[in-house]
Design a protein around this motif. Sequence first.
Motif: not given
Ligand code: UDP
Length: 421
Positions: A220, A240, A242-244, A301, A304-305, A321-322, A327, A344
């Motif tokens: 983070h 954001s 997300g991660s993918i 990164w 996020q929470q 993303g869910w 959140e 999504q």
């Molecule tokens: N997340 C985070 N920092 C970021 C972006 C995302 O901690 O900069 C976390 C966010 O809190 C969530 C997860 O990554 O818990 C992403 O999950 P999500 O289902 O929204 O999307 P995915 O990454 O699976 O597409």
Amino acid sequence: MQQTRQRHRVVLLPLPLQGHINPMLQLANILHSHGFSITIILHTSFPSPNPSNYPHFTFLSFPDGLSQSEASTTDLLSLILLLNLRCINPFRDCLVKLSRLVLRTGGVSSYAAFAAFPTLFEKGYFPVQDSRLEEPISELPPLRVKDLPVIKTSNFDSYYQFLTDMVRQNKASSGLIFNSFEELEQPALATLCPDFHIPIFPIGPFHRYFPASSSSLLTHDETSIPWLKTQAPKSVLYVSIGSIAAMDEKEFLEAAWGLANSKQPFLWVVRPGSVRGRKWLESLPNGFIEMLGGRGHIVNWAPQQDVLAHPAVGAFWTHNGWNSTLESICEGVPMICMPRFTDQLVNARYVSHVWGVGVQLENGLERGDIERAIRGLMVEKEGKEIRERMLHLKEKVNLCVMQGGSSHESLQRLISHISSF
Ligand code: UDP
């Protein structure tokens, strides 16, 4: 003192004959008195003991596939051979059911859409045709063809097969756990129930019990929260995908100009590699960051929470993303939706058209649309109702995890269910 020793479970399958059932139940009582948990599996085509006489045992039954005349034969050898032959598969399914709980990490509404894939296939919705994107899907309102949870693939058959297998296996499990809550997704839960003969436990939002920040796979950025502290309440747009998910360079630049032109402060997560073909921010025009005069903060990164919970954050531009969607709901932060693929697409439609707590960018990424969406949601009158609905929804989240709340009750049910194994 609470017993900490793990209870072992013994699964007993008696032959469906009185002389076998009696000693098997006696053995079960003996083992139970020594601290074992007991499950008795019964054949459906034969008379069975009354489970209410054994409230301390769990009873399961499996279809043995014998006809009435086969089951009533007096030829013991042929009966046993037939049972052995016919019971292999149902018994295996029954064991699978015994031992497997499934955690669905997506929402219930998108799962209901996955579960409807065979019906949608029969009705000709798949593979999705470009000419039908705006068509409403009467079986899954308010989804349109373009909201169906698909991915871009040249091999739709494999995707379809994967999803239908997944749902079939889920149905054979001993229960589905959802990171969601009843007040949010009651209609979808109601759609699933007639088709799923297993208990369903919506016990979320999980991060109300334990924050997920400790399981973050990326480090983070530590400047996000100090930067937010310098901003006015509810003024910042958090961005954001997300991660993918990723975007191409043109989309990235439209996003950057939309943000800059909106004049709202923003905290933007640009994951390294999330702009296709680029390492990080090198596509931004020279002087772009300086031009913002501190109004925009870009990080790799974010926590996020914590960001969403910060009083300076007024809206979330998300890929839906869910986890991100949930959140955001938990913190009462309205959303600008920009779904990329699979669930999504469903989540975004629900955010904008069912829960009414966000707006969706419908026509790709264009700087003018982005600017209007940001200002409309965060500043203008038109966003007021959305912002209010979001606060109302946030109150429901607070209640559902408290004693007597729906998720709290579901969690108690889940604990009893697991304890009954
Ligand atoms: N997340 C985070 N920092 C970021 C972006 C995302 O901690 O900069 C976390 C966010 O809190 C969530 C997860 O990554 O818990 C992403 O999950 P999500 O289902 O929204 O999307 P995915 O990454 O699976 O597409």
